[in-house]
Design a protein around this motif. Structure first.
Motif, PDB file in Angstrom:
ATOM      1  N   VAL A  62       0.854  -1.189   0.000  1.00 20.13           N
ATOM      2  CA  VAL A  62       0.000   0.000   0.000  1.00 20.13           C
ATOM      3  C   VAL A  62       0.890   1.239   0.000  1.00 20.13           C
ATOM      4  O   VAL A  62       1.793   1.336   0.823  1.00 20.13           O
ATOM      5  CB  VAL A  62      -0.887  -0.013   1.260  1.00 20.13           C
ATOM      6  N   PRO A  63       0.659   2.178  -0.937  1.00 23.61           N
ATOM      7  CA  PRO A  63       1.529   3.363  -0.942  1.00 23.61           C
ATOM      8  C   PRO A  63       1.397   4.129   0.375  1.00 23.61           C
ATOM      9  O   PRO A  63       0.294   4.360   0.871  1.00 23.61           O
ATOM     10  CB  PRO A  63       1.003   4.191  -2.118  1.00 23.61           C
TER      11      PRO A  63
ATOM     12  N   ASP B  52     -10.677   0.789 -13.439  1.00 25.51           N
ATOM     13  CA  ASP B  52     -10.181  -0.579 -13.633  1.00 25.51           C
ATOM     14  C   ASP B  52     -10.848  -1.525 -12.655  1.00 25.51           C
ATOM     15  O   ASP B  52     -11.223  -2.649 -12.998  1.00 25.51           O
ATOM     16  CB  ASP B  52      -8.667  -0.648 -13.394  1.00 25.51           C
ATOM     17  N   ALA B  53     -10.964  -1.075 -11.398  1.00 30.61           N
ATOM     18  CA  ALA B  53     -11.510  -1.937 -10.360  1.00 30.61           C
ATOM     19  C   ALA B  53     -12.942  -2.332 -10.708  1.00 30.61           C
ATOM     20  O   ALA B  53     -13.330  -3.500 -10.605  1.00 30.61           O
ATOM     21  CB  ALA B  53     -11.460  -1.219  -9.016  1.00 30.61           C
ATOM     22  N   ILE B  54     -13.712  -1.347 -11.154  1.00 29.38           N
ATOM     23  CA  ILE B  54     -15.107  -1.619 -11.478  1.00 29.38           C
ATOM     24  C   ILE B  54     -15.186  -2.558 -12.675  1.00 29.38           C
ATOM     25  O   ILE B  54     -15.974  -3.499 -12.696  1.00 29.38           O
ATOM     26  CB  ILE B  54     -15.844  -0.301 -11.737  1.00 29.38           C
ATOM     27  N   ALA B  55     -14.308  -2.332 -13.642  1.00 29.99           N
ATOM     28  CA  ALA B  55     -14.293  -3.211 -14.807  1.00 29.99           C
ATOM     29  C   ALA B  55     -13.995  -4.642 -14.391  1.00 29.99           C
ATOM     30  O   ALA B  55     -14.501  -5.596 -14.977  1.00 29.99           O
ATOM     31  CB  ALA B  55     -13.266  -2.711 -15.816  1.00 29.99           C
TER      32      ALA B  55
ATOM     33  N   VAL C 134      -7.947   3.437  -5.893  1.00 28.13           N
ATOM     34  CA  VAL C 134      -7.919   4.877  -5.612  1.00 28.13           C
ATOM     35  C   VAL C 134      -6.470   5.319  -5.419  1.00 28.13           C
ATOM     36  O   VAL C 134      -6.029   6.337  -5.953  1.00 28.13           O
ATOM     37  CB  VAL C 134      -8.754   5.205  -4.356  1.00 28.13           C
ATOM     38  N   THR C 135      -5.730   4.527  -4.637  1.00 28.91           N
ATOM     39  CA  THR C 135      -4.288   4.739  -4.501  1.00 28.91           C
ATOM     40  C   THR C 135      -3.641   3.423  -4.914  1.00 28.91           C
ATOM     41  O   THR C 135      -3.501   2.524  -4.105  1.00 28.91           O
ATOM     42  CB  THR C 135      -3.918   5.046  -3.040  1.00 28.91           C
ATOM     43  N   PRO C 136      -3.301   3.319  -6.188  1.00 32.96           N
ATOM     44  CA  PRO C 136      -2.853   2.022  -6.727  1.00 32.96           C
ATOM     45  C   PRO C 136      -1.673   1.445  -5.947  1.00 32.96           C
ATOM     46  O   PRO C 136      -0.832   2.186  -5.427  1.00 32.96           O
ATOM     47  CB  PRO C 136      -2.432   2.365  -8.153  1.00 32.96           C
ATOM     48  N   ALA C 137      -1.639   0.113  -5.902  1.00 33.44           N
ATOM     49  CA  ALA C 137      -0.588  -0.571  -5.171  1.00 33.44           C
ATOM     50  C   ALA C 137       0.776  -0.273  -5.787  1.00 33.44           C
ATOM     51  O   ALA C 137       0.905  -0.112  -6.997  1.00 33.44           O
ATOM     52  CB  ALA C 137      -0.843  -2.074  -5.185  1.00 33.44           C
ATOM     53  N   VAL C 138       1.784  -0.186  -4.918  1.00 32.83           N
ATOM     54  CA  VAL C 138       3.144   0.031  -5.397  1.00 32.83           C
ATOM     55  C   VAL C 138       3.652  -1.229  -6.079  1.00 32.83           C
ATOM     56  O   VAL C 138       4.307  -1.173  -7.113  1.00 32.83           O
ATOM     57  CB  VAL C 138       4.061   0.404  -4.222  1.00 32.83           C
ATOM     58  N   ARG C 139       3.337  -2.372  -5.477  1.00 28.50           N
ATOM     59  CA  ARG C 139       3.778  -3.662  -5.995  1.00 28.50           C
ATOM     60  C   ARG C 139       2.683  -4.678  -5.746  1.00 28.50           C
ATOM     61  O   ARG C 139       1.749  -4.418  -4.999  1.00 28.50           O
ATOM     62  CB  ARG C 139       5.046  -4.114  -5.242  1.00 28.50           C
TER      63      ARG C 139
ATOM     64  N   ILE D 295      -8.143  -0.925   1.613  1.00 26.76           N
ATOM     65  CA  ILE D 295      -9.307  -1.134   0.747  1.00 26.76           C
ATOM     66  C   ILE D 295      -9.265  -0.162  -0.431  1.00 26.76           C
ATOM     67  O   ILE D 295      -9.640  -0.518  -1.555  1.00 26.76           O
ATOM     68  CB  ILE D 295     -10.594  -1.024   1.607  1.00 26.76           C
ATOM     69  N   GLU D 296      -8.770   1.038  -0.202  1.00 24.53           N
ATOM     70  CA  GLU D 296      -8.675   1.988  -1.318  1.00 24.53           C
ATOM     71  C   GLU D 296      -7.622   1.544  -2.325  1.00 24.53           C
ATOM     72  O   GLU D 296      -7.735   1.821  -3.513  1.00 24.53           O
ATOM     73  CB  GLU D 296      -8.362   3.394  -0.798  1.00 24.53           C
TER      74      GLU D 296
END
Lengths: 501, 394, 345
Positions: free
Chosen positions: A266-267, A326-329, A304-309, A298-299
């Motif tokens: 998580v960033p 992307d998440a909704i897709a 919302v705050t994309p994962a770093v890795r 969860i974000e």
């Protein structure tokens, strides 16, 4: 008759356009008493408090202070009589220091200029009274939320408050901060300050209150003395019916893995990667103290705050999620923590809010299919029992519970595979809470994977199939159905080891 | 419909009052003039309405009008001493520079983590820019045939304004700058650029390009003595397209939603950045169309002054027409009527012989009055609705 | 670390910007040992481009540097800034056309105290300027009135259009025009308020409309005048862009040739219209000589030769009337001057 009660309300009524918010409400408050005022949302608690604090004026009835009728027609008039309201959303200027906040609007002056020296000394004394141990020159935004709350109380004390009205003071506090706050409140009582305490958290009320006044639909529904304050009794008075079985949950048979996060970072969170899995037909709770990194996790899952890795798989397929789109897709949906900020466009109609995420899917070459839009909104309103005049009502005018249902309706129209919920029942009344639990159950039964965050222990224990407990940005442990109890959760949440491992 | 009731009433009142006071007001000639000016300013106002709906602002419109006007006149009318092919070669070079600048900004955005464009695409954009520039610089000079030259220049000038909007949107969304700041810098930058490009020489079309100039000065005879100015048709087409876009398509809905609450809209899976950029692109494109028509109409384009303050007239008309600067609210028809109110006022001041010095004072007062009246009517309506509800809770 | 690298990016940007700016301009006047003079206009216009050609030509001839500055709006504030900059550059003299002389006395006098200062095109009465080079705007206005009389020998109703009132050249031209039409005596101190209709024996001046230097507004004003006074006989444009705007409005109204147009200055459109007959004539100044004489005068003064200053403190560069007979010659002359601009540049 000893001395008159400190504050007395007699037959106060207040009408707003379209609704009788208060209907001949009465209550009294003794010296050094902690009086809890409870009731469902819309029961009239906020209006009553605003009348007492001079924000609004009653149409009928009297407010008496020390047995004398008092015309409280402005906030300053309330201040003069020692009545101070602390709002649920704190009214502090984050960019100013503690001393300036405590004395905002009443700065000690010398030759027309602010007398910083006096202000600092006096402010230091004020915050010492509430056990706040920081420098008064600290900027308020640098303080954790629990301490900000104490600044707000110190501010109230600096005007010699005799009655402190606190509206949901613990809604964003961690357990430890809550305990500190309670200690301060009890100290204040001992020194003769009276507290009017408003909360949805019945456990807190039970722990703290000397007496409870229950409001329902704008009138007095009943009163409980100290030894009568029991959870069920309070709920009965609030909802007007007997609620014996609080959570009617049925265990689910988990299906295939619906959401899998593998080593995601998580960033801005903990450097260690996090992994988790949620199965179809499963309800997984995330417990933890405020600030444990639950919302951030969860974000990140929702983009919302994309994962770093790390990798995410939905329904067994690898997906790259770097935005909510992307998440909704991929089949995810999120009911965010702050529905007014992130969940709803408050000034838009119910219909437009419900259709927002699904609009593109229903559209014909970018043109809105208004009929389909109306149809979906109508179906959702009926399905979720959203209480609204029609689908063109502006969401702002709905009650909290109904607003939350609109947020859910947005996502249900998309039929997601994974539903993420962040504090789904915060600030909504018990009746609506129940409906939301039932809905989560129903979705799970239909095959949706549900992952939700909650700070309410009853909720976590009541409806989860499995609980992940977070502590300082990591998943500190996982508790299965059989291992679930309050103590085990608190152990993990506070950094301890579960007793049975 | 209710939203534009107030502004329509205002328009009717001003028209009726002026007509009553001066017999020269409702003559065909004067009405045609008002319609033409309203249409020209209306086009700018419709554009800015999109930006205002998303909660932004565009202060660069006037400078874009100036830039577009000057560029158009210069490219169409290359002075005799220019080498052959000067116009298209200049276009290639400018376009190349723009592509390179865009690639750099995009790169910066990636650097800040606000954009996800792939690095390779960026490189291609930069290379394409360099190639265009080189082509413009070193290709052998030959003049395009006249039938190609005119559409090439007009279309490119429009493309230029569109790109200005895209650039604003990119800076606002991907680098996260404030719209006020970005477009304020635009206001200054494009004005300076215009003056530099034109070397402060007044530009115009002389007595040429009569066909093209009909777009702005032409009239479509409707009756014996009344003819509809062509810009009115342009405005009608643009306004209808804009109205459909704003109210009937998902793009418009997304703009309205993000104008009210960008976070919630983003959380609903909408790429809000894209729609903000779209709004700025539309705004600048319409400023470009307006700029072309203004230039064709006035035929005397002073680089330092052409279009000054037009952004403020456009914003004023949009606000008069019911756009809220807080975002999320606006009606295209209202904005068009708002622009008409402004022009009718200007005209009324002259036709009634009120000293020109009072012009701004009167217009400022009327706008203020209109906005206050609108607010009062809204409150009154809310009160009445509430009273009705109280009487009849069902 | 994002913060450190972004600092670096910003630093690079500024560095690039600084280098770019440094390459664009120069900041000290005496770097090459030549004398330098500032030539400040009152705005940006084609008119000043011709004046610039004259100033640069004189610079070339006398081997001095000339810094021509055209302030943009707001012109008065920009002029102040320009003068301060020129003084900072240690120029050896400044020629300025003040926008609002009454309010600019301080600035002008300060400049006069620190360097040699003359005015051109528009004077600053009561200031410490050494000399005023230009035409007498009042006389030019009367000349314009003579053109109106030629165009409308039987009298008629006319209207005046001008960018802005309150600046000396506009006020004096207008007054000269009015006085000539009303057959008053020579007196440049008279002032008729705008907005009042002035009726003479033959001529009526309906109104004076201003447009704040916006050509769109200028055209719109002309149209509104045609709407208000459908029977108007003549329209006079006092600033260079006014006549073209009037001609546009007349063309659109189909009244070209019906309404007499009398112009000021030498806009291409105006000259073409004179040739075509849709404009009766124009009063032209000689901007080239304003520029040329200003630099020449400054150069002589800077060398210590004060004898070049006329006793009256006024070097007259008279205006000329251009009508159909003389327009072709005038155009040729002008073209050669503008062609000179390109060379000098």
């Amino acid at each position: 008759m000893s001395r008159a009660p400190l504050l007395e309300v007699r037959g106060v009524s207040k009408r707003f356009p379209g609704v009788l918010a208060l209907d001949r409400v009465s209550l009294s408050l003794g010296h050094g008493e902690i009086l809890a005022v409870i009731g469902e949302n819309g029961a009239g608690k906020s209006t009553l408090m605003k009348v007492l604090a001079g924000v609004q004026h009653q149409d009928k009835g009297d407010v008496l202070v020390d047995g004398e009728p008092a015309a409280i027609d402005s906030v300053n008039a309330a201040y003069d009589r020692g009545i101070v309201l602390i709002h649920q959303e704190l009214n502090l200027c984050g960019n100013l220091d503690v001393a300036s906040n405590v004395y905002l609007g009443r700065e000690p002056r010398r030759h027309g200029l602010i007398d910083h020296k006096t202000m600092r000394t006096q402010a230091q004394a004020c915050i010492a009274k509430v056990g706040l141990d920081v420098k008064v020159s600290t900027l308020v935004e640098r303080l954790p939320i629990g301490r900000q709350q104490l600044v707000e109380i110190a501010k109230a004390l600096s005007v010699d408050a005799r009655v402190l009205i606190m509206d949901e003071p613990t809604s964003s506090l961690s357990t430890r901060e809550t305990e500190t706050l309670f200690a301060v409140i009890e100290d204040l009582c001992a020194s003769g300050v009276s507290i009017v305490y408003i909360s949805h958290r019945l456990a807190e009320v039970k722990r703290l209150a000397h007496r409870v006044v229950v409001l329902r639909d704008g009138h007095n529904a009943g009163e409980l003395a100290r030894d009568e304050i029991e959870h069920d009794a309070m709920v009965r008075l609030m909802v007007g019916r007997d609620v014996s079985q609080f959570y009617a949950r049925k265990p689910h048979e988990p299906g295939a893995v619906a959401l899998e996060a593998e080593d995601i970072v998580v960033p801005g969170g903990a450097p260690e990667p996090i992994s988790l899995r949620v199965h179809a037909r499963e309800i997984v709770g995330i417990a933890g103290l405020v600030g444990a990194g639950r919302s951030e996790l969860i974000e990140t899952l929702f983009g919302v705050t994309p994962a770093v890795r790390g990798h995410l798989r939905v329904g067994g397929t690898d997906v790259r999620i770097s935005s909510p789109k992307d998440a909704i897709a991929a089949g995810l949906a999120l009911v965010p923590e702050d529905r007014k900020q992130s969940g709803l466009v408050l000034e838009m109609a119910v219909r437009e809010n419900v259709s927002l995420p699904s609009l593109e899917r229903e559209a014909r070459r970018a043109f809105i299919d208004k009929r389909a839009e109306r149809e979906v909104a109508g179906r959702m309103i009926a399905d979720l029992g959203i209480k609204t005049r029609d689908d063109r009502q502006v969401v702002k005018d709905l009650s909290g519970g109904n607003q939350q249902k609109v947020v859910l309706a947005k996502w249900l129209a998309l039929a997601p595979r994974v539903l993420l919920l962040d504090e789904p029942t915060r600030g909504i009344d018990i009746g609506a809470k129940h409906e939301i639990y039932a809905l989560m159950e129903r979705l799970a039964a239909d095959g949706v994977a549900v992952l939700f965050i909650s700070s309410e222990m009853e909720e976590i224990l009541g409806i989860s199939d499995r609980v992940l407990v977070m502590h300082e940005g990591r998943i500190a442990g996982e508790l299965g159905r059989g291992e679930l109890d309050e103590e085990a959760v608190m152990q993990l949440a506070t950094g301890g080891q579960p007793a049975r491992t | 419909m209710k939203k534009i009731l107030g502004i329509t009433t205002l328009l009717i009142v001003v028209v009726a009052a002026t007509a009553a006071l001066s017999p020269n007001f409702l003559t065909a000639y004067n009405v045609q003039n008002i319609i033409r000016w309203s249409a020209l300013f209306g086009i700018l106002s419709v554009g800015v309405a999109f930006v205002i709906v998303t909660g932004g602002i565009d202060l660069s419109i006037g400078s874009v009008v100036g830039l577009v006007g000057c560029t158009l006149a210069m490219l169409l009318n290359p002075i005799d001493e220019r080498p052959p092919g000067w116009a298209w070669k200049s276009v290639f070079q400018i376009q190349g520079c723009i592509a390179i600048v865009a690639a750099v900004i995009w790169g910066l955005a990636r650097f800040y983590g606000r954009s996800r464009g792939s690095g390779r695409r960026l490189l291609w954009l930069g290379l394409a820019g360099a190639a265009l520039f080189a082509a413009g610089r070193y290709a052998p000079g030959f003049d395009l045939p006249a039938w190609l030259h005119l559409p090439f220049v007009v279309l490119w000038v429009l493309a230029l304004s569109l790109q200005i909007g895209l650039l604003h949107g990119l800076l606002i969304t991907k680098i996260g700058l404030q719209p006020f700041v970005v477009t304020l810098c635009g206001l200054l930058f494009y004005r300076g650029l215009t003056r530099w490009v034109a070397a402060d020489q007044t530009q115009g079309f002389g007595s040429g390009f009569t066909g093209l100039r009909k777009l702005a000065t032409g009239k479509l005879p409707l009756t014996d003595d009344f003819a509809l100015p062509v810009p009115a048709i342009a405005l009608a087409v643009l306004a209808i397209l804009s109205g459909v876009l704003l109210n009937k398509t998902i793009f418009g809905r997304y703009m309205l939603a993000l104008g009210r609450n960008e976070t919630a809209t983003r959380y609903s899976g909408i790429d809000t950045d894209r729609y903000v950029i779209l709004a700025y692109a539309i705004c600048s494109l319409l400023a470009g169309i307006g700029g072309i028509l203004f230039a064709l109409d006035i035929n005397s384009i002073q680089p330092s002054g052409h279009g000054n303050f037009y952004e403020l007239y456009a914003i004023a008309a949009a606000v008069l027409g019911g756009c809220s600067l807080r975002g999320g609210e606006g009606s295209i028809l209202g904005v068009v009527i708002g622009a008409a109110v402004m022009r009718v006022l200007y005209n009324a001041i002259n036709v009634l012989g009120i000293p020109t010095q009072l012009e701004f004072a009167i217009i400022g007062l009327v706008i203020l009055g209109g906005v206050i009246a609108d607010e009062l009517v809204k409150r009154l309506a809310a009160k009445r609705r509430a009273a009705r509800q109280a009487r009849d809770p069902a | 670390m994002p913060t450190r690298s972004s600092t670096r990016v910003v630093a690079l940007l500024f560095l690039g910007l600084g280098a770019g700016l440094a390459a664009c301009g120069k900041s000290d006047a005496s770097a090459d040992g030549k004398k330098t003079f500032g030539y400040v206009t009152n705005g940006i216009a084609s008119f000043w481009v011709i004046a610039k050609a004259g100033a640069l030509a004189a610079g070339e001839e006398l081997d001095v540097d000339v810094e021509v500055r055209m302030p943009g709006p707001p012109e008065d504030a920009e002029q102040k800034r320009t003068i301060e900059e020129l003084l900072a550059m240690n120029v050896d003299g400044i020629a300025i056309s003040p926008v609002k002389p009454d309010n600019q006395l301080d600035v002008i006098n300060e400049a006069a105290a620190r360097t040699h200062l003359i005015t051109h095109d528009s004077d600053a009465p009561g200031s410490d300027r050494l000399v005023y080079i230009g035409m007498d705007n009042y006389l030019a206005g009367r000349m314009c009135g003579e053109l109106v009389k030629e165009a409308l020998p039987d009298g008629g109703e006319i209207m005046i259009f001008v960018g802005r009132l309150g600046q000396d050249n506009a006020d004096l031209r207008r007054q000269g025009l009015i006085d000539e039409l009303l057959d008053r005596s020579m007196d440049s101190t008279r002032h008729d308020k705008p907005g009042e209709e002035l009726k003479g024996d033959k001529y009526t001046i309906l109104d004076t409309r201003t447009d704040n230097f916006d050509s769109a507004a200028a055209k719109s004003q002309a149209e509104d005048a045609l709407a208000k006074y459908p029977d108007i006989d003549g329209m006079v444009g006092l600033f260079a862009y006014n006549p073209p705007a009037i001609l546009e409005a007349l063309a659109a109204a189909g009244k070209k040739g019906e309404v007499q147009v009398i112009a000021f200055d030498e806009d291409t459109v105006t000259l073409q219209a004179i040739e075509d007959g849709s404009c009766h004539g124009t009063v032209v100044q000689n901007p080239y000589r304003y520029g040329y004489e200003s630099v020449k005068m400054l150069a002589a003064i800077a060398e210590g030769d004060k004898s070049v200053i006329p006793a009256s403190g006024f070097l007259d560069i008279p205006a000329r009337k251009i009508t159909k007979d003389s327009v072709v010659d005038f155009r040729t002359e002008l073209e050669s001057l503008i062609a000179g601009t390109a060379e000098v540049k």
